[in-house]
Design a protein around this motif. Structure first.
Motif, PDB file in Angstrom:
ATOM      1  N   LEU A 193     -45.234 -16.668 -44.510  1.00  0.00           N
ATOM      2  CA  LEU A 193     -45.902 -18.262 -44.469  1.00  0.00           C
ATOM      3  C   LEU A 193     -47.290 -18.532 -43.706  1.00  0.00           C
ATOM      4  O   LEU A 193     -46.864 -18.225 -42.256  1.00  0.00           O
ATOM      5  CB  LEU A 193     -44.686 -19.536 -44.446  1.00  0.00           C
ATOM      6  N   PRO A 194     -48.167 -19.618 -44.031  1.00  0.00           N
ATOM      7  CA  PRO A 194     -48.911 -19.851 -42.857  1.00  0.00           C
ATOM      8  C   PRO A 194     -48.751 -20.673 -41.735  1.00  0.00           C
ATOM      9  O   PRO A 194     -47.543 -21.607 -42.203  1.00  0.00           O
ATOM     10  CB  PRO A 194     -50.641 -20.305 -43.411  1.00  0.00           C
ATOM     11  N   PRO A 195     -48.868 -21.282 -40.698  1.00  0.00           N
ATOM     12  CA  PRO A 195     -48.256 -21.681 -39.077  1.00  0.00           C
ATOM     13  C   PRO A 195     -48.521 -23.113 -40.515  1.00  0.00           C
ATOM     14  O   PRO A 195     -49.387 -23.637 -40.859  1.00  0.00           O
ATOM     15  CB  PRO A 195     -48.658 -21.245 -38.474  1.00  0.00           C
ATOM     16  N   ARG A 196     -47.672 -23.790 -39.790  1.00  0.00           N
ATOM     17  CA  ARG A 196     -48.084 -25.855 -40.327  1.00  0.00           C
ATOM     18  C   ARG A 196     -48.910 -26.550 -38.771  1.00  0.00           C
ATOM     19  O   ARG A 196     -49.028 -25.705 -37.920  1.00  0.00           O
ATOM     20  CB  ARG A 196     -46.404 -26.222 -40.384  1.00  0.00           C
ATOM     21  N   SER A 197     -49.588 -26.778 -39.503  1.00  0.00           N
ATOM     22  CA  SER A 197     -50.292 -27.969 -38.762  1.00  0.00           C
ATOM     23  C   SER A 197     -49.670 -28.215 -37.777  1.00  0.00           C
ATOM     24  O   SER A 197     -48.965 -28.780 -38.391  1.00  0.00           O
ATOM     25  CB  SER A 197     -51.244 -29.030 -40.053  1.00  0.00           C
ATOM     26  N   SER A 198     -49.990 -28.738 -36.991  1.00  0.00           N
ATOM     27  CA  SER A 198     -49.357 -29.274 -35.566  1.00  0.00           C
ATOM     28  C   SER A 198     -49.495 -31.255 -35.260  1.00  0.00           C
ATOM     29  O   SER A 198     -49.826 -31.154 -34.225  1.00  0.00           O
ATOM     30  CB  SER A 198     -49.233 -28.638 -33.899  1.00  0.00           C
ATOM     31  N   SER A 199     -50.611 -31.494 -36.395  1.00  0.00           N
ATOM     32  CA  SER A 199     -51.192 -32.962 -36.288  1.00  0.00           C
ATOM     33  C   SER A 199     -50.004 -33.538 -36.287  1.00  0.00           C
ATOM     34  O   SER A 199     -48.827 -33.477 -37.451  1.00  0.00           O
ATOM     35  CB  SER A 199     -51.720 -32.992 -37.458  1.00  0.00           C
ATOM     36  N   PRO A 200     -49.633 -34.783 -36.025  1.00  0.00           N
ATOM     37  CA  PRO A 200     -47.898 -35.246 -35.791  1.00  0.00           C
ATOM     38  C   PRO A 200     -48.432 -36.094 -36.824  1.00  0.00           C
ATOM     39  O   PRO A 200     -47.282 -37.423 -37.093  1.00  0.00           O
ATOM     40  CB  PRO A 200     -48.635 -36.242 -34.285  1.00  0.00           C
ATOM     41  N   ASN A 201     -49.489 -36.459 -37.293  1.00  0.00           N
ATOM     42  CA  ASN A 201     -50.479 -38.018 -38.570  1.00  0.00           C
ATOM     43  C   ASN A 201     -49.455 -37.191 -39.858  1.00  0.00           C
ATOM     44  O   ASN A 201     -50.851 -36.949 -40.520  1.00  0.00           O
ATOM     45  CB  ASN A 201     -51.535 -38.668 -37.854  1.00  0.00           C
ATOM     46  N   LEU A 202     -49.088 -36.230 -39.777  1.00  0.00           N
ATOM     47  CA  LEU A 202     -48.898 -36.135 -41.567  1.00  0.00           C
ATOM     48  C   LEU A 202     -48.607 -37.039 -42.382  1.00  0.00           C
ATOM     49  O   LEU A 202     -47.659 -37.384 -42.247  1.00  0.00           O
ATOM     50  CB  LEU A 202     -47.211 -34.456 -41.635  1.00  0.00           C
ATOM     51  N   LEU A 203     -49.510 -36.605 -44.006  1.00  0.00           N
ATOM     52  CA  LEU A 203     -49.334 -37.938 -44.431  1.00  0.00           C
ATOM     53  C   LEU A 203     -49.210 -37.525 -45.708  1.00  0.00           C
ATOM     54  O   LEU A 203     -48.134 -38.061 -46.751  1.00  0.00           O
ATOM     55  CB  LEU A 203     -50.653 -39.444 -44.529  1.00  0.00           C
ATOM     56  N   ASP A 204     -49.953 -36.039 -46.042  1.00  0.00           N
ATOM     57  CA  ASP A 204     -50.002 -35.547 -47.571  1.00  0.00           C
ATOM     58  C   ASP A 204     -49.673 -34.120 -47.246  1.00  0.00           C
ATOM     59  O   ASP A 204     -49.645 -33.822 -46.085  1.00  0.00           O
ATOM     60  CB  ASP A 204     -50.968 -36.127 -48.271  1.00  0.00           C
ATOM     61  N   THR A 205     -49.865 -32.917 -48.308  1.00  0.00           N
ATOM     62  CA  THR A 205     -49.723 -31.816 -47.980  1.00  0.00           C
ATOM     63  C   THR A 205     -51.051 -31.397 -47.340  1.00  0.00           C
ATOM     64  O   THR A 205     -52.373 -31.749 -47.322  1.00  0.00           O
ATOM     65  CB  THR A 205     -50.364 -31.340 -49.152  1.00  0.00           C
ATOM     66  N   THR A 206     -50.562 -30.609 -46.266  1.00  0.00           N
ATOM     67  CA  THR A 206     -51.826 -30.564 -44.937  1.00  0.00           C
ATOM     68  C   THR A 206     -52.399 -29.012 -45.367  1.00  0.00           C
ATOM     69  O   THR A 206     -52.001 -28.567 -46.671  1.00  0.00           O
ATOM     70  CB  THR A 206     -51.581 -30.216 -43.785  1.00  0.00           C
ATOM     71  N   GLU A 207     -53.622 -28.647 -44.982  1.00  0.00           N
ATOM     72  CA  GLU A 207     -54.612 -27.512 -45.657  1.00  0.00           C
ATOM     73  C   GLU A 207     -53.493 -26.245 -45.265  1.00  0.00           C
ATOM     74  O   GLU A 207     -53.562 -25.231 -46.252  1.00  0.00           O
ATOM     75  CB  GLU A 207     -55.872 -27.001 -44.946  1.00  0.00           C
ATOM     76  N   ASP A 208     -52.106 -26.194 -45.116  1.00  0.00           N
ATOM     77  CA  ASP A 208     -51.118 -24.624 -44.958  1.00  0.00           C
ATOM     78  C   ASP A 208     -50.645 -24.972 -45.966  1.00  0.00           C
ATOM     79  O   ASP A 208     -50.117 -23.684 -46.691  1.00  0.00           O
ATOM     80  CB  ASP A 208     -50.729 -24.690 -43.811  1.00  0.00           C
ATOM     81  N   GLY A 209     -50.602 -26.323 -47.250  1.00  0.00           N
ATOM     82  CA  GLY A 209     -49.955 -26.586 -48.259  1.00  0.00           C
ATOM     83  C   GLY A 209     -48.531 -26.983 -48.075  1.00  0.00           C
ATOM     84  O   GLY A 209     -47.820 -26.820 -48.689  1.00  0.00           O
ATOM     85  N   SER A 210     -47.671 -27.466 -46.730  1.00  0.00           N
ATOM     86  CA  SER A 210     -46.630 -27.456 -46.715  1.00  0.00           C
ATOM     87  C   SER A 210     -46.637 -29.262 -46.804  1.00  0.00           C
ATOM     88  O   SER A 210     -47.916 -29.812 -46.213  1.00  0.00           O
ATOM     89  CB  SER A 210     -46.767 -26.859 -44.959  1.00  0.00           C
ATOM     90  N   HIS A 211     -45.804 -29.758 -47.163  1.00  0.00           N
ATOM     91  CA  HIS A 211     -45.532 -31.322 -47.304  1.00  0.00           C
ATOM     92  C   HIS A 211     -44.751 -31.847 -45.812  1.00  0.00           C
ATOM     93  O   HIS A 211     -44.480 -32.752 -45.708  1.00  0.00           O
ATOM     94  CB  HIS A 211     -44.378 -32.347 -48.507  1.00  0.00           C
ATOM     95  N   TYR A 212     -44.447 -31.323 -44.180  1.00  0.00           N
ATOM     96  CA  TYR A 212     -43.627 -31.167 -43.543  1.00  0.00           C
ATOM     97  C   TYR A 212     -44.362 -30.878 -42.311  1.00  0.00           C
ATOM     98  O   TYR A 212     -45.055 -30.151 -42.430  1.00  0.00           O
ATOM     99  CB  TYR A 212     -42.366 -30.908 -43.682  1.00  0.00           C
ATOM    100  N   PRO A 213     -43.502 -31.386 -41.399  1.00  0.00           N
ATOM    101  CA  PRO A 213     -44.235 -32.140 -39.749  1.00  0.00           C
ATOM    102  C   PRO A 213     -44.054 -30.490 -39.413  1.00  0.00           C
ATOM    103  O   PRO A 213     -43.185 -30.068 -39.843  1.00  0.00           O
ATOM    104  CB  PRO A 213     -43.702 -33.439 -39.916  1.00  0.00           C
ATOM    105  N   HIS A 214     -44.920 -30.260 -38.444  1.00  0.00           N
ATOM    106  CA  HIS A 214     -44.273 -29.688 -37.644  1.00  0.00           C
ATOM    107  C   HIS A 214     -43.466 -29.965 -36.378  1.00  0.00           C
ATOM    108  O   HIS A 214     -43.183 -30.794 -35.844  1.00  0.00           O
ATOM    109  CB  HIS A 214     -45.764 -28.899 -36.582  1.00  0.00           C
ATOM    110  N   SER A 215     -42.861 -28.635 -35.894  1.00  0.00           N
ATOM    111  CA  SER A 215     -42.004 -29.018 -35.145  1.00  0.00           C
ATOM    112  C   SER A 215     -42.160 -27.908 -33.420  1.00  0.00           C
ATOM    113  O   SER A 215     -42.147 -26.540 -33.573  1.00  0.00           O
ATOM    114  CB  SER A 215     -40.300 -28.861 -35.825  1.00  0.00           C
TER     115      SER A 215
END
Length: 408
Positions: A193-215
């Motif tokens: 899976l591609p790495p998740r976005s590190s943005s803290p403002n996750l509102l919807d599906t990110t460009e990497d396709g995940s619905h969930y935030p980075h930790s």
């Protein structure tokens, strides 16, 4: 659509084409306003029966005062939003297709509740968990902390009137274990899976396709460097092969998901029992689950230590244990299970002095937050239940500081 996003969608489709190990745990405790029931579907397995539960629908972006990176909208989206008539037609069609059903509203609401209140909690109080509770910065620690806050939220959701209670609990648990599986694959199967976005403002599906935030609470294997950074194509291909060989087999993913499911169920039931029996039982659950049951076999003094100062609690129920009679507990207690949670060395025995206070702090925190959520009206918990407004009020539900739990 990028190749990484195609990989993520292919993996999700493959998992959905496989079947889920359907796990339903029902336990009733006569507490608050109704009988609380937890039922959840958790682990996935390619060998399971092909009986699927539809994946939760992603939530539209809720209003937010903070700016967040947004993907460029398509011409169709722009056209529909610009025309009240087209937007009304779109919403009518979405309702016909079930987008506005009670279960879908619950799924989208709990997605935002989970991302805001649970998935990021380990990062928000990182110093407390690492320094005071001596939890190592690992995925297992993140899971334990998140599991605690999923349970806290579950207690309030179970008190919602039927059928909203069951629908919201089901949505929350589905999101929790979907997130857990993605994170587990990122750790054990790097590059799938591609790495998740590190943005803290996750509102919807990110460009990497995940619905969930980075930790940032724990470290995941670094992504493979871009092909252009390698001296030759051969070197890049060798790096790709090495990464593929380092990935854990699917069997191990399934086994770990089963273990995590057992931890979720066990911790939930022990905390439920603490709610009924009182603070002493709750403190015991905190000690076992969040303090690693350190000191369960006594505290070794300097002249009693065997030199290693290492001893851990052994769980004889579930997981990889098939026959308890074959387990040499004394021997297993001195084996490193790579969890990072074990008894303190004799030179650190003074850390046990603060354990009663730590248990009081966390028990007080749990009680305080349960009472706070209980006092909120059901409409505050469920939100306005309108398309596009599922995130309203979620920020106001954020947990208080753990360190201030015992202050009056």
């Amino acid at each position: 659509m990028s190749s990484q996003l195609l990989v993520r969608h292919a993996v999700r489709s493959g998992r959905q084409a496989s079947a889920y190990d359907r796990v339903r745990s029902d336990f009733s405790v006569n507490l608050h306003r109704n009988v609380r029931v937890i039922s959840s579907s958790v682990t996935r397995s390619a060998a399971a029966a092909p009986k699927l539960k539809p994946a939760p629908t992603s939530a539209p972006p809720p209003p937010s005062s903070q700016s967040a990176p947004q993907r460029e909208q398509s011409w169709l989206t722009t056209k529909v939003k610009a025309s009240p008539l087209l937007f009304s037609i779109f919403l009518s069609a979405a309702r016909i297709l079930g987008y506005g059903s009670p279960q879908q509203f619950a799924n989208r609401r709990t997605l935002l509740l989970y991302n805001t209140l649970c998935a990021t909690r380990a990062d928000e109080a990182s110093a407390f968990w690492r320094e005071e509770y001596a939890l190592p910065p690992t995925f297992q620690s993140w899971f334990t902390i998140t599991n605690l806050h999923v349970w806290l939220l579950t207690v309030r959701l179970r008190a919602l009137p039927a059928p909203h209670g069951i629908q919201h609990v089901q949505g929350l648990i589905d999101h929790f274990f979907q997130d857990v599986e993605e994170r587990l694959r990122a750790v054990l199967q790097p590059g799938v899976l591609p790495p998740r976005s590190s943005s803290p403002n996750l509102l919807d599906t990110t460009e990497d396709g995940s619905h969930y935030p980075h930790s940032s609470f724990y470290t995941t294997p670094a992504a493979l460097a871009p092909k252009s950074t390698f001296p030759s194509n051969k070197a890049y291909q060798e790096a790709v092969k090495l990464q593929k060989r380092s990935r854990a087999p699917e069997k191990l993913i399934t086994r770990q998901m089963k273990i995590l499911k057992e931890q979720w169920a066990g911790m939930g039931m022990s905390l439920d029992l603490g709610l009924v029996r009182g603070d002493a039982e709750m403190a015991a659950a905190v000690w076992r689950n969040l303090l690693g049951a350190r000191g369960a076999s006594g505290i070794a003094l300097d002249h009693e230590a065997n030199g290693s100062g290492y001893r851990r609690a052994v769980n004889l129920v579930g997981g990889l244990v098939e026959d308890v009679r074959k387990v040499d507990v004394d021997k297993e207690e001195f084996k490193d299970d790579n969890s990072g949670v074990h008894d303190f060395a004799p030179s650190e025995n003074d850390r046990y002095i603060g354990y009663p206070e730590l248990m009081v702090i966390l028990v007080s925190y749990i009680r305080r937050e349960i009472v706070r959520l209980e006092r909120l009206d059901d409409s505050v918990i469920m939100g306005p239940r309108r398309v596009g407004r599922e995130g309203e009020g979620v920020e106001n539900l954020r947990w208080g500081k753990i360190e201030n739990a015992t202050r009056r």
